[in-house]
Design an enzyme around this catalytic site. Structure first.
Site, PDB file in Angstrom:
ATOM      1  N   ASP A 110       0.815  -1.211   0.000  1.00 19.08           N
ATOM      2  CA  ASP A 110       0.000   0.000   0.000  1.00 19.08           C
ATOM      3  C   ASP A 110       0.849   1.262   0.000  1.00 19.08           C
ATOM      4  O   ASP A 110       2.036   1.254   0.340  1.00 19.08           O
ATOM      5  CB  ASP A 110      -0.963   0.010   1.189  1.00 19.08           C
ATOM      6  CG  ASP A 110      -0.256  -0.012   2.530  1.00 19.08           C
ATOM      7  OD1 ASP A 110       0.747  -0.738   2.662  1.00 19.08           O
ATOM      8  OD2 ASP A 110      -0.717   0.688   3.457  1.00 19.08           O
ATOM      9  N   GLU A 149      -0.048  -1.194   5.573  1.00 19.69           N
ATOM     10  CA  GLU A 149       1.029  -0.787   6.486  1.00 19.69           C
ATOM     11  C   GLU A 149       0.937   0.679   6.855  1.00 19.69           C
ATOM     12  O   GLU A 149       1.370   1.077   7.937  1.00 19.69           O
ATOM     13  CB  GLU A 149       2.388  -1.072   5.824  1.00 19.69           C
ATOM     14  CG  GLU A 149       3.596  -0.888   6.745  1.00 19.69           C
ATOM     15  CD  GLU A 149       4.183   0.516   6.747  1.00 19.69           C
ATOM     16  OE1 GLU A 149       5.048   0.797   7.601  1.00 19.69           O
ATOM     17  OE2 GLU A 149       3.784   1.352   5.887  1.00 19.69           O
TER      18      GLU A 149
END
Length: 383
Positions: free
Chosen positions: A79, A147
């Protein structure tokens, strides 16, 4: 492109170099919570390379299973933070006045350059095994989601809870941006709220109240006078920090505030656990009201472990401490020593002109490829 590569998606072509792979991975937009398309493409690619694959949500784990005496885990998150306005995609390649040849765009630094390095390595390992040249170590590749958001959503944390066996190894490398230098372990982080209490009153008759914001000066004085510690841990010197990060108080422009909250963040060396860190903060604010709101332990460097020492030697660089908290701490909780090592300068992470030096992409790939593939046993020893 072959039919097999077409069916395996946009990341599986055998002739894609690490620069083009970085571009393609970045251009598959994957802001936190929207990683499915990229996870699908990665899953298809690693399956086509003959690795053992498991999917958990939008996390993909791919492994060699060769009964080697050591296993190394390479991990990276899929991400990114949201795109800039105007959007900083698609990725472009340009000559930067300070950094030279760079890729510019969301995710190039944090941390899709590292993901692309993982993908090239996974392809190389799959090809080596197919050709009867197994790697010198078993390797696990972890590509995980979420994350950049709150810890409860973190895909690596979810894997640690649901499938801890898949994360076990003798050594782990998190390919977070570190300018292609090994950063060992990481500091822990803790947040507390220090509360002062007073008595509300109309500000025109302030003597009838007691101003809680004024009392917060005591908290700020202690922080101003605090001297951060430098703590040596396994040969690396970690610098701590104790800082106010937020002050809240008051309800209106004509009311003496009866409560003030100073939020304080403590970054502590990995030699201390959360309990010891909390005790230290409470000692600093002795006599004041303190509430612990969040904490995460750091990670010991573990650079004396054989696999870690061998890897550091291969990089040809002196390891540095990691001052920020990273997911290496999740590996530490599982008893796996871990370091940060990846392309990209953290100073550009999340910036609108986020970028990664092309030279660092090639350097990280070369170091890891040589380390993992050199002197691998013949396939006769494979399972």
């Amino acid at each position: 492109m072959t039919a097999a590569a077409l069916s395996a998606g946009p990341l599986a072509e055998a002739d894609l170099d690490v620069v083009e792979l970085t571009r393609r991975v970045c251009d598959l937009e994957s802001v936190s919570g929207d990683e499915a398309a990229l996870a699908d493409a990665i899953e298809a690619a690693v399956r086509s390379w003959g690795l053992d694959v498991m999917r958990d949500g939008d996390a993909v784990v791919a492994r060699t299973v060769l009964d080697r005496p050591e296993r190394v885990v390479l991990a990276g998150h899929l991400d990114t933070v949201p795109l800039a306005d105007p959007p900083n995609l698609p990725v472009r390649r340009e000559e930067h006045p300070q950094d030279g040849d760079v890729l510019v765009g969301r995710g190039t630094c944090d941390m899709k350059g590292g993901v692309a390095v993982q993908l090239v390595l996974a392809r190389e390992l799959g090809q080596a095994v197919a050709a009867g040249r197994g790697p010198s170590r078993d390797v696990t590749f972890v590509f995980y989601d979420n994350e950049e958001v709150e810890a409860a959503r973190n895909g690596l944390g979810r894997l640690a809870r649901n499938h801890p066996d898949l994360l076990r190894g003798d050594f782990a490398i998190l390919l977070e941006p570190s300018s292609a230098v090994v950063e060992g372990g990481c500091n822990g982080t803790l947040r507390v709220e220090v509360v002062t209490s007073g008595r509300a009153a109309h500000s025109a008759r302030a003597w009838r109240g007691h101003n809680a914001i004024h009392d917060a000066a005591e908290v700020l004085d202690r922080l101003r006078d605090h001297v951060p510690r430098e703590v040596e841990v396994e040969g690396l010197v970690f610098r701590e920090g104790l800082n106010a990060v937020k002050v809240e108080g008051g309800i209106a422009g004509n009311v003496i505030p009866d409560r003030c909250v100073v939020t304080v963040n403590y970054r502590f060396a990995p030699s201390a656990d959360v309990a010891a860190a909390e005790a230290y903060v409470r000692e600093v604010f002795a006599g004041l009201e303190v509430h612990l709101t969040d904490a995460a332990a750091g990670a010991l460097p573990g650079l004396d472990r054989p696999a870690a020492a061998d890897f550091v030697a291969r990089t040809g660089t002196e390891p540095l401490p990691k001052y920020g908290w990273t997911d290496v701490a999740r590996f530490s909780e599982l008893g796996v020593p871990a370091v940060n090592y990846g392309p990209g300068d953290n100073a550009t992470a999340h910036a609108d002109d986020e970028r990664c030096r092309v030279e660092e992409l090639h350097r990280c790939l070369a170091v890891l490829s040589e380390w993992l593939l050199a002197d691998g046993p013949a396939r006769g020893g494979d399972r």
